[in-house]
Write an enzyme that holds these catalytic residues in place. Structure first.
Site: not given
Ligand SMILES: Cc1cc2nc3c(=O)[nH]c(=O)nc-3n(C[C@H](O)[C@H](O)[C@H](O)COP(=O)(O)OP(=O)(O)OC[C@H]3O[C@@H](n4cnc5c(N)ncnc54)[C@H](O)[C@@H]3O)c2cc1C
Length: 405
Positions: A132, A134, A162, A164, A385, A387
């Site tokens: 949540p 990280a 998150w 999968t 993987e 953003t």
């Molecule tokens: C359907 C789905 C499947 C997934 N499967 C897996 C999985 O199997 N295993 C796993 O470990 N994870 C998984 N994930 C997690 C996924 O990798 C994360 O959601 C992703 O890395 C982004 O993290 P966050 O959602 O916390 O967004 P945040 O990190 O909170 O980012 C929010 C926004 O801020 C931006 N942002 C953050 N930091 C910066 C920066 N330094 N500079 C510019 N912009 C920034 C981001 O680009 C984004 O637009 C999955 C997610 C989803 C939705």
């Protein structure tokens, strides 16, 4: 080193055609149903297993194919069929890659086959890194692994999100911190064997797209795993931590990032599969839909949209194939070419599917036509993987050497 070729050989063409047939005959007809059901399509995974499409052997063959394009070709075809079902079939590979990238030969031999099960009793696996607090910032992981020396066991506590296949997986791979002071340098990956007490599924997410793929929280409450579940082994971890504490170069190997780096071109190829599917529907529609007495494709405005869509799909595929070839041939990613490929392919899928909806007009906005689903599915490709912003950060750092934040 194999020469980079844009002309797939007979082996790659055979695999492409085989998977295309499965995608067209089995995946695509089931896509709308499983999207609505928002459930893992077990019968389809099983069918893929029976044919050898869902198996460790198949992915290993594609992964080590010296042409470098085995995996991208496979991913593109499956996801051309449908992204939700495609991810349900291929989600296990993320955990498998984590074991391949970080495990010993013995660990690979033990765990990788168990992740897939058998055609009679198929299983899936989950890779759990995100938490949540990280997501993009992998160094902020709070899940903690503590070594109990007396029992040679690791005790793991934390909440993953998150994931999968999280909670429904036979084998989970969990990234945890063993030394919080070292940030991402103090992390390690652990295999959580089937049936381990203390691991449970938290909430299952209801998603915008890829709804046939299960995504859930994974709660680790006093999970105990034997010492041999630490990927790479304790000796290697101790040496790595010692180097990190001394601040020596080479001590910063980050378990989660190593996994992501190896899998980014493959994820880009999935996005290309979605984009190509939507483009084909739109091209077909534009040729047959008549307005003002002529097919809409005869309007330059519509034809140019299709030209841009096709150009971007082909450009994305070239970036993905190059990065995948570089990975297989151990070429250094000096300009973060893996991240480049995922960034461009993900953005392309979103762009192309949105354009496809526009070309289909009102029909594009309904569930009678598949482009609406493809557009929803594509949206994850600029998020998971890494953003798009994080890919840009990785590329910008690689090309500049500057500590860009
Ligand atoms: C359907 C789905 C499947 C997934 N499967 C897996 C999985 O199997 N295993 C796993 O470990 N994870 C998984 N994930 C997690 C996924 O990798 C994360 O959601 C992703 O890395 C982004 O993290 P966050 O959602 O916390 O967004 P945040 O990190 O909170 O980012 C929010 C926004 O801020 C931006 N942002 C953050 N930091 C910066 C920066 N330094 N500079 C510019 N912009 C920034 C981001 O680009 C984004 O637009 C999955 C997610 C989803 C939705």
């Amino acid at each position: 080193m194999t020469t980079f070729s844009l002309d797939p050989g007979p082996d790659q063409i055979a695999v492409r055609d085989w998977l295309h047939g499965f995608a067209a005959d089995v995946i695509r007809p089931a896509a709308a149903e499983w999207d609505e059901r928002e459930e893992t399509p077990w019968p389809i995974i099983q069918e893929a297993a029976k044919l050898g499409i869902y198996s460790l052997d198949f992915y290993a063959q594609q992964f080590f194919d010296p042409s470098g394009v085995g995996i991208p070709i496979a991913m593109e075809e499956l996801f051309w069929g449908d992204a939700g079902i495609g991810l349900a079939i291929t989600g296990t590979t993320l955990a498998a890659v984590a074991v391949l990238a970080n495990g010993t030969d013995e660990q690979i031999g033990t765990w990788a086959p168990q992740m897939f099960g058998t055609p009679e009793d198929v299983k899936v696996a989950a890779f759990c890194s995100s938490e949540p607090d990280a997501g993009s910032d992998v160094s902020a992981l709070r899940t903690r692994a503590v070594y109990d020396e007396a029992k040679d066991e690791w005790v793991i506590n934390g909440t993953k999100t998150w994931a999968t296949n999280g909670g429904i997986a036979h084998v989970h791979v969990v990234v945890a911190t063993v030394d919080p002071e070292l940030g991402s340098r103090g992390q390690a990956s652990f295999v959580i064997p089937p049936g381990t007490k203390g691991l449970s599924q938290g909430q299952k997410f209801k998603k915008h797209g890829i709804r046939a793929s299960h995504t859930a929280e994974v709660v680790l409450d006093g999970v105990r795993v034997p010492g041999h579940c630490l990927l790479g082994g304790k000796e290697k971890l101790d040496a790595r931590l010692a180097r990190a504490r001394e601040g020596t170069k080479g001590g910063g190997r980050n378990a989660a990032m190593a996994t992501f780096e190896a899998s980014r071109p493959a994820v880009g190829a999935q996005a290309i599969g979605i984009a190509r599917a939507a483009y084909e529907v739109a091209l077909d529609y534009a040729r047959t839909r008549v307005q003002f007495g002529k097919p809409i494709i005869e309007n330059q405005g519509v034809a140019f949209q299709l030209a841009d869509m096709k150009t971007r799909i082909d450009a994305a595929r070239l970036l993905v194939w190059r990065a995948s070839w570089m990975a297989v041939n151990n070429q250094p990613f000096t300009s973060a070419e893996g991240s480049m490929s995922k960034l461009y392919a993900g953005e392309t899928a979103k762009f192309v599917t949105a354009q496809a909806m526009q070309i289909l007009g009102g029909n594009g906005y309904t569930r009678e036509y598949p482009v609406e689903r493809m557009h929803r599915d594509s949206a994850i490709y600029t998020v998971f993987e890494g953003t798009s912003e994080i890919q840009r950060l990785v590329i910008a750092r690689a090309i500049s050497g500057a500590p860009i934040r």
